[in-house]
Design an enzyme around this catalytic site. Sequence first.
Site: not given
Length: 289
Positions: A65-66, A93, A168, A243
Site C-alpha cells: 500500500l502507498p 514502504t 529500507k 517519499k
Amino acid sequence: MARIAFIGLGNMGGGMAANLARAGHDVRAFDLSAEALARAKSAGCLASDSAAAAVDGAEAVVTMLPAGTHVEQVYHDLADTVAPSAILIDCSTIDVATARQVAELARARGLAAVDAPVSGGIAAAAAGTLTFMVGGSAEAFARAEPILGAMGKAVIHAGASGAGQAAKICNNMILGATMIATAEAFVLAEKLGLDAQAFYDIASVSSGQSWSMTSYCPVSGVGPETPADRGYGGGFATALMLKDLRLAREAADDVGAATPMGRRAAELYEAFAAEGHGGEDFSAIIKAL
C-alpha cells in the site's frame, strides 16, 4: 500451496501477486482499481470484491500500500476478520513507528506479522527478483520466508518488528545520495570534455564505482540498459524516492541522527518533483544538474 490474500495491486503489487499465482498459490486479490483487479485476474489471481472477501480463509495476507495510514487502516479493519493462524506480511514502504504499531496490533490479536519492504523496482517485481528486508520475530520470519521467496531473489531477516523498514529507508538514503553524486560526476566529466563512455569505463572499475554507476547509469547509451535509455520512463519514480528520503529524514529526526547528505538529497528531489518530474525515474535528477 497456500491461500494468500493480496491487497494493493499497483505497479509493484500487481507483479508480486502475479508471481505468487505463477508459483501455484491460490491468490485472492483486491484493489480499489478495477483495472488493477482485471490485470491480476488475467495473471491467474482470483479478483475479490473487497479486502474482507480476500482475507476470508487466507493463510497469509500480503499488503502493498502507498503509506502507513493505509496499512494501519487495513490492519484495523481486518484484524478481527483474519484467521488466527494467518500471517500478515506488509511489503509497503512506511515509517518505522507505524510498522511497529501495526505489528503490535496484530500480536494483540494473536496474529503473526512481519514488515517486509522491497528493493528492486517494477521490473524486479514483475520478474520475481526483489530483495525483501524483513522485520519480525524469528518464528514469523520463518513462516513468511517461503511466500516472499516466490516473489524475490533474496529474503533477509533484518531483526525485530520495524527493522525491515529501517533497512529500507537507510538503503534508499544511500541510493538517493549516490545517484545525485553519480549524475554530478557525469555532468562535470562532460563539461571537462571527457567522453561519457570513457568515464564510465574508468569509474565503473575504480573507487567511484557504485550501483548507481554500473547498474543504473543516469546517462543513456552507457552501461546496461536503464530508464535513461527509455527517456527516464518506468523504473523507480522520483516521487517514490522522495517519499523514502522523507521517511529517512523523519526517522533521523526521531532518533537524533545526523544525515546531512540524506537531507540534501531530499531537498534536491523535492525541488525536482516540484518542477513536475515526480513521475520520471529518479535518475532523471541529472536533468536538474
